[in-house]
Design a protein around this motif. Sequence first.
Motif, PDB file in Angstrom:
ATOM      1  N   MET A  16     -20.195  61.579  19.828  1.00  8.94           N
ATOM      2  CA  MET A  16     -21.385  61.522  19.007  1.00  8.94           C
ATOM      3  C   MET A  16     -21.820  60.065  18.867  1.00  8.94           C
ATOM      4  N   THR A  17     -23.077  59.788  19.067  1.00 10.50           N
ATOM      5  CA  THR A  17     -23.611  58.439  18.948  1.00 10.50           C
ATOM      6  C   THR A  17     -23.769  58.064  17.479  1.00 10.50           C
ATOM      7  N   GLN A  18     -23.286  56.889  17.126  1.00 12.84           N
ATOM      8  CA  GLN A  18     -23.340  56.411  15.745  1.00 12.84           C
ATOM      9  C   GLN A  18     -24.544  55.531  15.469  1.00 12.84           C
ATOM     10  N   GLY A  19     -25.278  55.147  16.497  1.00 16.40           N
ATOM     11  CA  GLY A  19     -26.434  54.275  16.331  1.00 16.40           C
ATOM     12  C   GLY A  19     -26.520  53.291  17.475  1.00 16.40           C
ATOM     13  N   LEU A  20     -27.679  52.709  17.619  1.00 14.19           N
ATOM     14  CA  LEU A  20     -27.928  51.759  18.694  1.00 14.19           C
ATOM     15  C   LEU A  20     -28.356  50.439  18.087  1.00 14.19           C
ATOM     16  N   ARG A  21     -27.685  49.351  18.509  1.00  9.95           N
ATOM     17  CA  ARG A  21     -28.031  48.016  18.028  1.00  9.95           C
ATOM     18  C   ARG A  21     -27.866  47.060  19.199  1.00  9.95           C
ATOM     19  N   THR A  22     -28.825  46.196  19.405  1.00 10.83           N
ATOM     20  CA  THR A  22     -28.743  45.184  20.456  1.00 10.83           C
ATOM     21  C   THR A  22     -27.690  44.150  20.075  1.00 10.83           C
ATOM     22  N   PHE A  23     -26.819  43.806  21.043  1.00 13.84           N
ATOM     23  CA  PHE A  23     -25.778  42.807  20.831  1.00 13.84           C
ATOM     24  C   PHE A  23     -26.052  41.623  21.753  1.00 13.84           C
ATOM     25  N   LEU A  24     -26.145  40.433  21.182  1.00 16.72           N
ATOM     26  CA  LEU A  24     -26.416  39.212  21.934  1.00 16.72           C
ATOM     27  C   LEU A  24     -25.135  38.378  22.019  1.00 16.72           C
ATOM     28  N   THR A  25     -24.671  38.126  23.230  1.00 15.10           N
ATOM     29  CA  THR A  25     -23.468  37.326  23.442  1.00 15.10           C
ATOM     30  C   THR A  25     -23.875  35.902  23.814  1.00 15.10           C
ATOM     31  N   PHE A  26     -23.557  34.968  22.941  1.00 14.01           N
ATOM     32  CA  PHE A  26     -23.863  33.560  23.180  1.00 14.01           C
ATOM     33  C   PHE A  26     -22.604  32.846  23.639  1.00 14.01           C
ATOM     34  N   GLN A  27     -22.802  31.707  24.266  1.00 15.99           N
ATOM     35  CA  GLN A  27     -21.688  30.867  24.708  1.00 15.99           C
ATOM     36  C   GLN A  27     -21.872  29.451  24.180  1.00 15.99           C
ATOM     37  N   ASP A  28     -20.805  28.711  24.143  1.00 16.21           N
ATOM     38  CA  ASP A  28     -20.827  27.293  23.770  1.00 16.21           C
ATOM     39  C   ASP A  28     -21.393  27.048  22.372  1.00 16.21           C
ATOM     40  N   GLY A  29     -21.163  27.988  21.458  1.00 15.80           N
ATOM     41  CA  GLY A  29     -21.594  27.790  20.077  1.00 15.80           C
ATOM     42  C   GLY A  29     -23.084  27.938  19.835  1.00 15.80           C
ATOM     43  N   ALA A  30     -23.814  28.569  20.748  1.00 16.39           N
ATOM     44  CA  ALA A  30     -25.275  28.663  20.636  1.00 16.39           C
ATOM     45  C   ALA A  30     -25.755  29.679  19.604  1.00 16.39           C
ATOM     46  N   ALA A  31     -24.884  30.570  19.114  1.00 16.63           N
ATOM     47  CA  ALA A  31     -25.326  31.610  18.174  1.00 16.63           C
ATOM     48  C   ALA A  31     -25.905  31.017  16.896  1.00 16.63           C
ATOM     49  N   THR A  32     -25.289  29.981  16.370  1.00 21.76           N
ATOM     50  CA  THR A  32     -25.790  29.377  15.128  1.00 21.76           C
ATOM     51  C   THR A  32     -27.198  28.831  15.321  1.00 21.76           C
ATOM     52  N   GLY A  33     -27.435  28.132  16.423  1.00 17.92           N
ATOM     53  CA  GLY A  33     -28.772  27.606  16.711  1.00 17.92           C
ATOM     54  C   GLY A  33     -29.792  28.719  16.884  1.00 17.92           C
ATOM     55  N   ALA A  34     -29.392  29.805  17.532  1.00 15.24           N
ATOM     56  CA  ALA A  34     -30.301  30.938  17.714  1.00 15.24           C
ATOM     57  C   ALA A  34     -30.640  31.565  16.365  1.00 15.24           C
ATOM     58  N   LEU A  35     -29.641  31.776  15.520  1.00 19.36           N
ATOM     59  CA  LEU A  35     -29.899  32.343  14.189  1.00 19.36           C
ATOM     60  C   LEU A  35     -30.802  31.423  13.371  1.00 19.36           C
ATOM     61  N   ASP A  36     -30.587  30.127  13.454  1.00 17.13           N
ATOM     62  CA  ASP A  36     -31.452  29.173  12.743  1.00 17.13           C
ATOM     63  C   ASP A  36     -32.894  29.266  13.253  1.00 17.13           C
ATOM     64  N   LEU A  37     -33.068  29.370  14.580  1.00 18.44           N
ATOM     65  CA  LEU A  37     -34.413  29.502  15.151  1.00 18.44           C
ATOM     66  C   LEU A  37     -35.083  30.783  14.667  1.00 18.44           C
ATOM     67  N   TYR A  38     -34.378  31.903  14.734  1.00 17.01           N
ATOM     68  CA  TYR A  38     -34.981  33.177  14.341  1.00 17.01           C
ATOM     69  C   TYR A  38     -35.294  33.204  12.846  1.00 17.01           C
ATOM     70  N   ARG A  39     -34.457  32.570  12.036  1.00 17.60           N
ATOM     71  CA  ARG A  39     -34.735  32.466  10.598  1.00 17.60           C
ATOM     72  C   ARG A  39     -36.032  31.691  10.369  1.00 17.60           C
ATOM     73  N   ASP A  40     -36.245  30.662  11.156  1.00 18.98           N
ATOM     74  CA  ASP A  40     -37.440  29.830  11.021  1.00 18.98           C
ATOM     75  C   ASP A  40     -38.697  30.515  11.557  1.00 18.98           C
ATOM     76  N   VAL A  41     -38.557  31.313  12.610  1.00 21.15           N
ATOM     77  CA  VAL A  41     -39.703  31.915  13.297  1.00 21.15           C
ATOM     78  C   VAL A  41     -40.158  33.222  12.658  1.00 21.15           C
ATOM     79  N   PHE A  42     -39.226  34.062  12.256  1.00 22.22           N
ATOM     80  CA  PHE A  42     -39.568  35.400  11.775  1.00 22.22           C
ATOM     81  C   PHE A  42     -39.522  35.465  10.257  1.00 22.22           C
TER      82      PHE A  42
END
Length: 133
Positions: free
Chosen positions: A1-27
């Motif tokens: 049974m499917t529990q839900g669908l969510r996009t998962f983004l795999t970052f490398q070299d510590g880039a997740a924090t910068g991406a989250l900061d960008l998306y917080r600023d943009v959206f």
Amino acid sequence: MTQGLRTFLTFQDGAATGALDLYRDVFDDFEILEIEPYGPEGPGPDGTIKAARFRLAGSEFSCADSPITHGWGFTPAVSLWIDCDDLDELRRLFDRLSDGGEVFMPLDDYGFSTRFGWVGDPHGVTWQLNLPA
């Protein structure tokens, strides 16, 4: 049974924090739902993102900084589609997300949409930005 669908983004070299900061600023509706950093015990570098769950543009996402170096990154073959409310929002998102990134299709009329653009942000995530008719 499917529990839900969510996009998962795999970052490398510590880039997740910068991406989250960008998306917080943009959206305007960006919200971090959960975030857990790696500690000094690893396996990722201290302070990088072990797991995060966030919401933007009405959708939920997860992301992490992989402690393993992979031979791949993001590809434009899979991208995030955003329907914008107006031309000002479309231009703002296009400009902010492409700043330091890459433009695949500049804002234009492509037949399937009177105003559309496709960009890769500085962290490699690609966005198709559309103004519905």
